[in-house]
Write a protein that holds these residues in place. Structure first.
Motif, short mmCIF file in Angstrom:
data_model
loop_
_atom_site.label_atom_id
_atom_site.label_comp_id
_atom_site.label_asym_id
_atom_site.label_seq_id
_atom_site.Cartn_x
_atom_site.Cartn_y
_atom_site.Cartn_z
N PHE A 6 33.44 59.16 39.84
CA PHE A 6 34.85 59.38 40.13
C PHE A 6 35.27 58.78 41.47
CE2 PHE A 6 34.18 62.64 36.98
CZ PHE A 6 35.39 62.73 36.34
N VAL B 268 41.51 39.92 35.26
CA VAL B 268 41.40 40.56 33.95
C VAL B 268 42.77 41.01 33.48
CG1 VAL B 268 39.01 41.35 34.11
CG2 VAL B 268 40.84 42.74 35.08
N ARG C 2 40.08 41.23 39.20
CA ARG C 2 39.10 42.15 38.65
C ARG C 2 38.57 43.13 39.67
NH1 ARG C 2 34.83 41.43 34.52
NH2 ARG C 2 33.31 43.00 35.05
N GLU D 26 38.89 47.36 39.11
CA GLU D 26 37.75 47.89 38.36
C GLU D 26 37.66 49.42 38.45
OE1 GLU D 26 33.93 46.23 39.28
OE2 GLU D 26 32.96 47.45 37.73
N ILE E 130 39.99 51.10 36.15
CA ILE E 130 39.55 51.07 34.76
C ILE E 130 38.48 52.13 34.53
CG2 ILE E 130 38.46 49.68 32.96
CD1 ILE E 130 39.56 47.20 34.32
N ARG E 131 37.57 52.26 35.51
CA ARG E 131 36.51 53.26 35.40
C ARG E 131 37.10 54.67 35.33
NH1 ARG E 131 31.52 52.63 34.29
NH2 ARG E 131 30.68 53.94 35.95
N LEU E 132 38.22 54.87 36.01
CA LEU E 132 38.84 56.20 36.01
C LEU E 132 39.73 56.42 34.78
CD1 LEU E 132 39.78 56.69 39.75
CD2 LEU E 132 37.99 57.82 38.48
N GLY E 133 39.80 55.41 33.91
CA GLY E 133 40.55 55.59 32.67
C GLY E 133 42.06 55.47 32.84
N HIS F 208 40.87 47.81 29.91
CA HIS F 208 40.58 46.38 29.95
C HIS F 208 40.77 45.79 28.55
CE1 HIS F 208 37.40 43.07 30.93
NE2 HIS F 208 38.59 42.59 30.70
N ILE F 209 41.74 44.86 28.39
CA ILE F 209 41.90 44.22 27.09
C ILE F 209 41.62 42.74 27.24
CG2 ILE F 209 43.49 45.86 26.02
CD1 ILE F 209 45.78 44.25 27.08
#
Lengths: 212, 194
Positions: free
Chosen positions: B93, B147, B178, B182, B185-188, B192-193
């Motif tokens: 987190f 990204v 990116r 990042e 993205i890790r935290l939702g 990433h598409i």
């Protein structure tokens, strides 16, 4: 959680679960004031010949030739032995008999006066591991809930499937996307559940108010 | 039976896999009380033995001693497993933890988390030729500098390193560096598409 070591560490949760198992022991000399161990016992003391169920965390501290208790090896291991001799060991439902079949057996092996338990464990493992390899190679997508395994076998099986998926993903170059962390995903799922149940609560409250 | 309460603690923790259940103050206190009670009884009998030399109570003494050690092991394992989870939370987190998780920490655990977080940050600043490296980033080898991402929730304003401010609105799509997105993205928050 945590790695599986052959010798369980002091903090190993798996090992704490194994040592919680109860084992039948026969009392061989009069044990003063230990009647509380046997729920059906009316006296304060345990008399010789009585059978009591004691947790493994105590039993494993005893020596095999201690003057107080004789440890009885559970029937389960004898049954497995017969099954191995008669049929395919891969069909035995170990998980149903004891989730910690191997670890439990390892502790009991030192109390086995016939010295056969060690061999039984070895044979069961030897015959089943190859089967594990085959099925984990052939399971592609989801981990099926196959309940014929004990906890160590399950760990091996899941590791096998995971490695296999990682390998195919690498071959197909699927892995370049950044994914949300698993912990975060689980947490947000949990949060959603909570907010949902809150909503349901408030809506049901409102409906009860309305009906009043 | 002795040790059952301590085992319950560990079992309960194991049942709620991954995230952290609230610290079981009451359970821990009960186990500590049980240990104390057993210890006092054992002390009395040990003192009696040194007077009389009567060995008949030895099995009982050793059983109670094993029970003390069992309780201790369960308690320590409970605390240790929780620490492992808190450590994982710091890596997944980042330094800022959602409030509902933070509420599950007990006071010493909060202190531990803060000092662990600090040590980790100090270490990450000290490596990489004075520039510092974010060890929690670039978990997979990057293939491109930018990204394409889609926003999954209304996050608000987000300032890039070059000073540009973008508005992250739900379902909006962006093409961003990116390394800077990042962690989101890790935290939702972003998806990433390709």
């Amino acid at each position: 959680m945590g790695s599986r070591s052959y010798f369980p560490s002091y903090y190993s949760v798996d090992d704490i679960f194994v040592t919680q198992e109860k084992i039948s022991c026969q009392v061989s000399s009069r044990l003063l004031k230990m009647g509380f161990l046997d729920p059906g016992c009316e006296t304060d003391h345990l008399e010789p010949g009585k059978i009591v169920k004691l947790p493994l965390w105590y039993v494993k501290e005893l020596k095999i030739n201690n003057p107080y208790l004789i440890i009885q090896i559970p029937e389960l291991y004898k049954n497995v032995h017969n099954a191995i001799c008669e049929a395919e060991s891969t069909n035995i439902d170990l998980g149903k008999m004891n989730m910690q079949y191997y670890e439990y057996g390892r502790y009991l092996a030192s109390f086995d006066r016939n010295h056969s338990l060690g061999r039984i464990l070895y044979e069961t493992c030897r015959q089943r591991v190859r089967h594990l390899l085959t099925i984990s190679k052939n399971t592609v997508d989801e981990i099926k809930s196959e309940n014929k395994m004990d906890s160590i076998e399950r760990g091996l099986y899941e590791a096998g499937i995971r490695t296999n998926t990682l390998y195919t993903n690498w071959l197909q170059q699927k892995n370049s996307k950044i994914r949300p962390s698993e912990l975060v995903q689980e947490h947000s799922k949990k949060r959603k559940r909570f907010t949902l149940s809150d909503d349901e609560m408030s809506s049901s409250l409102q409906s009860t108010k309305r009906s009043m | 039976m002795f040790g059952d309460k301590a085992f319950e603690l560990v079992k309960e923790l194991q049942r709620t896999s991954e995230t952290l259940p609230p610290f079981d103050d009451d359970g821990v206190r009960q186990v500590l009380e049980e240990i104390k009670a057993i210890f006092e009884e054992n002390c009395q009998q040990a003192a009696a033995y040194s007077h009389s030399g009567d060995r008949t109570l030895w099995p009982l003494l050793s059983f109670r001693h094993a029970a003390i050690q069992r309780n201790k092991r369960c308690l320590l394992a409970y605390l240790y497993q929780r620490l492992q989870r808190i450590k994982a939370i710091r890596w997944e987190f980042g330094p800022i933890v959602p409030n509902d998780i933070k509420n599950s920490f007990c006071e010493p655990e909060t202190q531990w988390f803060n000092s662990y977080s600090k040590s980790l940050a100090t270490y990450m600043r000290s490596i990489g030729d004075g520039q510092g490296i974010d060890l929690t980033g670039d978990l997979k080898p990057p293939k491109s500098l930018f990204v394409e991402v889609r926003c999954l929730e209304d996050y608000g304003k987000f300032e890039l390193e070059d000073g540009e401010v973008i508005l992250l609105k739900k379902n909006s799509q962006h093409y961003l560096p990116r390394s800077q997105v990042e962690s989101l993205i890790r935290l939702g928050i972003l998806q990433h598409i390709s």
